[in-house]
Write a protein that holds these residues in place. Structure first.
Motif, PDB file in Angstrom:
ATOM      1  N   GLY A  16    -121.956  21.254  -8.052  1.00 32.74           N
ATOM      2  CA  GLY A  16    -122.455  22.330  -7.481  1.00 32.74           C
ATOM      3  C   GLY A  16    -122.257  22.559  -6.129  1.00 32.74           C
ATOM      4  N   GLY A  17    -121.616  21.168  -5.512  1.00 33.60           N
ATOM      5  CA  GLY A  17    -121.545  21.011  -4.025  1.00 33.60           C
ATOM      6  C   GLY A  17    -120.135  21.396  -3.646  1.00 33.60           C
ATOM      7  N   ASP A  18    -120.079  21.497  -2.358  1.00 31.32           N
ATOM      8  CA  ASP A  18    -118.523  21.804  -1.818  1.00 31.32           C
ATOM      9  C   ASP A  18    -117.534  21.106  -2.369  1.00 31.32           C
ATOM     10  OD1 ASP A  18    -119.735  23.982  -0.240  1.00 31.32           O
ATOM     11  OD2 ASP A  18    -120.201  22.143   1.343  1.00 31.32           O
ATOM     12  N   CYS A  63    -128.730  17.527 -14.333  1.00 33.60           N
ATOM     13  CA  CYS A  63    -129.119  16.034 -14.749  1.00 33.60           C
ATOM     14  C   CYS A  63    -129.341  15.395 -13.119  1.00 33.60           C
ATOM     15  CB  CYS A  63    -127.836  15.133 -15.222  1.00 33.60           C
ATOM     16  SG  CYS A  63    -128.131  13.605 -15.373  1.00 33.60           S
ATOM     17  N   ASP A  64    -130.372  14.707 -13.147  1.00 36.94           N
ATOM     18  CA  ASP A  64    -130.749  13.937 -11.930  1.00 36.94           C
ATOM     19  C   ASP A  64    -130.198  12.578 -12.058  1.00 36.94           C
ATOM     20  OD1 ASP A  64    -131.641  12.370  -9.854  1.00 36.94           O
ATOM     21  OD2 ASP A  64    -133.794  13.046  -9.978  1.00 36.94           O
ATOM     22  N   TYR A 157    -126.897   5.939   4.832  1.00 39.45           N
ATOM     23  CA  TYR A 157    -125.726   6.551   4.177  1.00 39.45           C
ATOM     24  C   TYR A 157    -124.624   5.693   4.492  1.00 39.45           C
ATOM     25  CZ  TYR A 157    -122.261  10.097   3.436  1.00 39.45           C
ATOM     26  OH  TYR A 157    -121.177  11.091   2.708  1.00 39.45           O
TER      27      TYR A 157
HETATM   28  P1  NAD Z   1    -122.964  19.094  -1.273  1.00 36.67           P
HETATM   29  O1  NAD Z   1    -124.423  18.658  -0.690  1.00 36.67           O
HETATM   30  O2  NAD Z   1    -122.336  20.252  -0.997  1.00 36.67           O
HETATM   31  O3  NAD Z   1    -122.498  18.475  -2.542  1.00 36.67           O
HETATM   32  C1  NAD Z   1    -123.458  17.195  -3.029  1.00 36.67           C
HETATM   33  C2  NAD Z   1    -123.951  17.724  -4.502  1.00 36.67           C
HETATM   34  O4  NAD Z   1    -124.669  16.574  -4.964  1.00 36.67           O
HETATM   35  C3  NAD Z   1    -124.879  18.866  -4.430  1.00 36.67           C
HETATM   36  O5  NAD Z   1    -124.536  19.801  -5.290  1.00 36.67           O
HETATM   37  C4  NAD Z   1    -126.441  18.156  -4.697  1.00 36.67           C
HETATM   38  O6  NAD Z   1    -127.191  19.131  -5.462  1.00 36.67           O
HETATM   39  C5  NAD Z   1    -125.691  17.007  -5.556  1.00 36.67           C
HETATM   40  N1  NAD Z   1    -126.881  15.952  -6.011  1.00 36.67           N
HETATM   41  C6  NAD Z   1    -127.569  15.400  -4.704  1.00 36.67           C
HETATM   42  N2  NAD Z   1    -128.285  14.612  -5.448  1.00 36.67           N
HETATM   43  C7  NAD Z   1    -128.251  14.576  -6.801  1.00 36.67           C
HETATM   44  C8  NAD Z   1    -128.943  13.874  -7.907  1.00 36.67           C
HETATM   45  N3  NAD Z   1    -129.788  13.106  -7.698  1.00 36.67           N
HETATM   46  N4  NAD Z   1    -128.297  14.105  -9.122  1.00 36.67           N
HETATM   47  C9  NAD Z   1    -127.423  15.066  -9.276  1.00 36.67           C
HETATM   48  N5  NAD Z   1    -126.810  15.583  -8.351  1.00 36.67           N
HETATM   49  C10 NAD Z   1    -127.072  15.632  -7.018  1.00 36.67           C
HETATM   50  O7  NAD Z   1    -121.944  17.787  -0.054  1.00 36.67           O
HETATM   51  P2  NAD Z   1    -120.614  17.588  -0.489  1.00 36.67           P
HETATM   52  O8  NAD Z   1    -119.943  17.771   1.011  1.00 36.67           O
HETATM   53  O9  NAD Z   1    -119.739  18.242  -1.461  1.00 36.67           O
HETATM   54  O10 NAD Z   1    -120.485  15.973  -0.800  1.00 36.67           O
HETATM   55  C11 NAD Z   1    -120.087  15.242  -2.041  1.00 36.67           C
HETATM   56  C12 NAD Z   1    -119.769  14.159  -1.883  1.00 36.67           C
HETATM   57  O11 NAD Z   1    -118.942  13.603  -0.755  1.00 36.67           O
HETATM   58  C13 NAD Z   1    -121.100  13.139  -1.654  1.00 36.67           C
HETATM   59  O12 NAD Z   1    -121.069  11.801  -2.230  1.00 36.67           O
HETATM   60  C14 NAD Z   1    -120.764  12.944  -0.048  1.00 36.67           C
HETATM   61  O13 NAD Z   1    -121.647  11.605   0.470  1.00 36.67           O
HETATM   62  C15 NAD Z   1    -119.584  12.902   0.099  1.00 36.67           C
HETATM   63  N6  NAD Z   1    -118.622  13.037   1.376  1.00 36.67           N
HETATM   64  C16 NAD Z   1    -118.963  14.243   1.911  1.00 36.67           C
HETATM   65  C17 NAD Z   1    -118.210  14.416   3.080  1.00 36.67           C
HETATM   66  C18 NAD Z   1    -118.444  15.773   4.080  1.00 36.67           C
HETATM   67  O14 NAD Z   1    -118.207  15.678   5.057  1.00 36.67           O
HETATM   68  N7  NAD Z   1    -118.686  16.924   3.337  1.00 36.67           N
HETATM   69  C19 NAD Z   1    -117.502  13.479   3.797  1.00 36.67           C
HETATM   70  C20 NAD Z   1    -117.444  12.121   3.331  1.00 36.67           C
HETATM   71  C21 NAD Z   1    -117.958  11.916   1.937  1.00 36.67           C
END
Ligand code: NAD
Length: 262
Positions: A16-18, A63-64, A157
């Motif tokens: 659901g995330g970016d 799912c969590d 983190y």
């Molecule tokens: P985001 O917050 O848009 O997406 C993260 C997703 O993980 C969300 O949809 C959230 O609902 C889901 N999530 C969180 N806790 C959860 C759980 N307990 N069970 C199931 N789903 C859960 O962030 P993003 O930028 O898309 O990040 C995705 C991954 O990339 C992460 O692991 C993040 O640490 C990593 N990351 C992101 C960046 C950045 O700058 N965006 C940089 C390096 C690494």
């Protein structure tokens, strides 16, 4: 449509995330069927609709990842629905609080480790057990540049993402006898996006020597440390994930690709 992943099933957590969505769209464009997993229902529904618009099958699983039984159940449902899981993008994550280590909240530390490490491990365990039976599979774990060099004010983190790099190396060795490759990607400063906005705001609020209290200045300070002198775009991540998951990378396992502008 490209066909690198024709007849392949990909499970993506944090879908659901970016980054999860951008990668799901990329794998769908290359022909994969997509199982989308996330804890937030409406974000998951939005991702599913966008992936289906690419003309592939998509199913969503709420799912969590911190609930090991729920993960076991969700993975079993994906296998029942699609018949198999060929590819895993183990991506769900939480950035945690921003504070120097002597002020960092213990409960938040535990939550970050629970989601980013134990949760990712549960997914890896359940999916790899299935892949071991099939003697085939490719996995990409989401790490971060915070797991390559510890950033200030991000104790949990940073620790969690160092753990993901270690988990990737160990899993690559444990699973190699079963023809399963395990790699990681480490994005650096990616923006725009939820995490970028959040980290600029919260880093500037820490009032430490590393960042200005003005978010605009903080942004400049962060980007000033990047040799390419810009943020990465979320769309610069899926290509690396797709490559590592694909048969273009059949002799690559246990690596961590930095997507960090240098
Ligand atoms: P985001 O917050 O848009 O997406 C993260 C997703 O993980 C969300 O949809 C959230 O609902 C889901 N999530 C969180 N806790 C959860 C759980 N307990 N069970 C199931 N789903 C859960 O962030 P993003 O930028 O898309 O990040 C995705 C991954 O990339 C992460 O692991 C993040 O640490 C990593 N990351 C992101 C960046 C950045 O700058 N965006 C940089 C390096 C690494």
């Amino acid at each position: 449509m490209k066909t690198r992943f024709k007849d392949k099933v990909a499970l993506i957590t944090g879908a659901g995330g970016d980054i999860g969505l951008a990668t799901a769209l990329r794998l769908a464009e290359e022909g994969a069927s997509i199982a989308l997993l996330d804890i937030v229902e409406d974000k998951l529904a939005a991702s599913k609709a966008k992936v289906e618009a690419k003309g592939v099958r998509a199913e969503s699983y709420i799912c969590d990842v911190t609930d090991a039984n729920a993960v076991k159940d969700a993975v079993a449902r994906v296998i029942a629905d699609f018949g198999a899981i060929d590819l895993l993008f183990n991506n769900a994550g939480y950035q945690g609080a921003f504070a120097p280590v002597h002020k960092y909240d213990v409960e938040d530390f535990a939550r970050v480790m629970d989601i980013n490490v134990t949760g990712a491990f549960s997914v890896l365990k359940e999916v790899s057990a299935h892949m071991v039976e099939r003697k085939s599979g490719s996995i990409v774990n989401m790490a971060s540049m915070a797991g390559v060099g510890g950033p200030p004010n991000m104790a949990a983190y940073g620790a969690s993402k160092f753990a993901m790099v270690g988990l990737t190396e160990t899993a690559s060795k444990d699973l190699a006898p079963y023809n399963i490759r395990v790699n990681a990607v480490s994005p650096g400063l990616m923006g725009p996006g939820f995490m970028w906005d959040r980290q600029v705001k919260l880093q500037s609020e820490t009032n430490t020597q590393y960042f200005s209290t003005d978010p605009k200045q903080t942004e400049k300070q962060m980007i000033g440390g990047v040799p390419l002198r810009r943020c990465g775009s979320i769309d610069e991540i899926p290509g690396a994930v797709s490559f590592l998951l694909s048969d273009d990378a059949t002799y690559i396992t246990g690596v961590n690709i930095r997507i960090s502008g240098g």
